[in-house]
Design an enzyme around this catalytic site. Structure first.
Site, PDB file in Angstrom:
ATOM      1  N   GLU A 119      -6.429   7.174  -0.744  1.00 55.61           N
ATOM      2  CA  GLU A 119      -6.270   5.950   0.032  1.00 55.61           C
ATOM      3  C   GLU A 119      -6.865   4.752  -0.703  1.00 55.61           C
ATOM      4  O   GLU A 119      -6.287   3.667  -0.701  1.00 55.61           O
ATOM      5  CB  GLU A 119      -6.918   6.112   1.409  1.00 55.61           C
ATOM      6  N   HIS A 149       1.564   4.370  -2.933  1.00 56.92           N
ATOM      7  CA  HIS A 149       1.618   5.829  -2.794  1.00 56.92           C
ATOM      8  C   HIS A 149       2.850   6.387  -3.499  1.00 56.92           C
ATOM      9  O   HIS A 149       2.779   7.415  -4.167  1.00 56.92           O
ATOM     10  CB  HIS A 149       1.671   6.222  -1.315  1.00 56.92           C
ATOM     11  N   HIS A 181       0.845  -1.211   0.000  1.00 55.59           N
ATOM     12  CA  HIS A 181       0.000   0.000   0.000  1.00 55.59           C
ATOM     13  C   HIS A 181       0.876   1.255   0.000  1.00 55.59           C
ATOM     14  O   HIS A 181       0.646   2.187  -0.773  1.00 55.59           O
ATOM     15  CB  HIS A 181      -0.916  -0.016   1.225  1.00 55.59           C
ATOM     16  N   GLU A 182       1.881   1.289   0.876  1.00 51.09           N
ATOM     17  CA  GLU A 182       2.747   2.467   0.962  1.00 51.09           C
ATOM     18  C   GLU A 182       3.554   2.661  -0.319  1.00 51.09           C
ATOM     19  O   GLU A 182       3.756   3.788  -0.778  1.00 51.09           O
ATOM     20  CB  GLU A 182       3.678   2.362   2.177  1.00 51.09           C
TER      21      GLU A 182
END
Length: 279
Positions: A201, A136, A132-133
């Protein structure tokens, strides 16, 4: 990529404008000029150094393959899968499970995780979180979130400083107006952070699931993080609430007015979307 650069430019312009409004309120035309110059300088500083500032706020320490082999190895494997440069890897000594990414571009990125999340999650769940990070990072939206966090704190400080040390005599602002600005400027700064849409998100959840190939792992991690984070304050985030929107789960979710300004979509909805991806 163009969309994120446009969003960043818009955010910077809004921040400079807010600096000008606060400056005009506390010091008239001269105060506005000084504040605009300060806002421009802060934007320059935020672009180049905000990532280091945020990592310092959380007393993050850099780790490598020797000091944290499992954690570093997970990030390294996922960075290769995402086809992005290997980011720097940091650990934050906080009990609350959480993580974030920062940096101005994929070539100068960093990911950080708390000791709490490293202890709480299974290896598979941690892999989902770091994917997930890295999403980003790959989507290039980490610059916008980092600048927003830095500038929101600066605006709050400027408003408080202006109220206490505003001009003298006729130049001194009306106390009522100054009080209103002192209260509303930080709120406006928080609202500027909402320019970083909650869709960011959702996008990172989807991107992370694609990078890891395991949406169920991220869903399980989010559920576990949300449950533990609610009853476990994070001291660094409480001191710097403007950085909350950088985390994978709102670190201020334990209660208070900060929850009203959450930049995160409901965790239950995020989990539901990940389960839909599995189906």
């Amino acid at each position: 990529m163009f969309g994120n650069w446009f969003k960043t430019t818009l955010l910077m312009a809004a921040v400079v404008a807010l600096f000008g409004v606060v400056g005009a309120t506390i010091g008239g035309a001269q105060g506005m000029l000084v504040a605009l110059v300060l806002g421009g300088a802060m934007n320059f500083f935020a672009y180049w150094f905000s990532d280091k500032m945020v990592l310092r706020m959380y007393n993050a320490r850099e780790v490598d393959a020797m000091s944290a082999p499992e954690f570093y190895g997970v990030v390294q494997e996922l960075a290769q899968r995402a086809e992005i440069p290997m980011p720097k890897v940091y650990v934050i000594d906080e009990a609350q499970p959480n993580a974030f990414a920062t940096g101005r571009n994929p070539e100068n990125a960093a990911v950080a995780a708390t000791t709490g999340i490293l202890q709480l999650l299974t290896a598979r769940e941690l892999r989902g979180v770091m994917a997930h990070e890295l999403a980003h990072v790959k989507h290039r939206d980490i610059l916008t979130s980092t600048i927003a966090a830095t500038m929101a704190g600066a605006i709050s400080s400027l408003a408080q400083f202006g109220f206490m040390f505003g001009g003298r005599g006729e130049d001194r602002p009306n106390p009522v107006v100054a009080l209103v600005v002192m209260i509303l400027a930080p709120v406006a700064a928080m609202l500027i952070q909402f320019a970083i849409s909650r869709a960011r998100e959702f996008g990172a959840d989807n991107g992370g699931a694609e990078i890891s190939g395991d949406p169920q792992a991220l869903a399980a991690a989010l559920e576990k993080i949300e449950r533990y984070a609610r009853g476990m304050p994070m001291e660094a985030a409480e001191r710097h609430p403007e950085t909350a929107q950088m985390m994978i789960v709102n670190p201020l979710a334990g209660g208070g007015l900060a929850g009203l300004f959450s930049t995160h979509p409901p965790t239950a909805e995020r989990i539901a979307r990940l389960h839909a991806m599995m189906r």
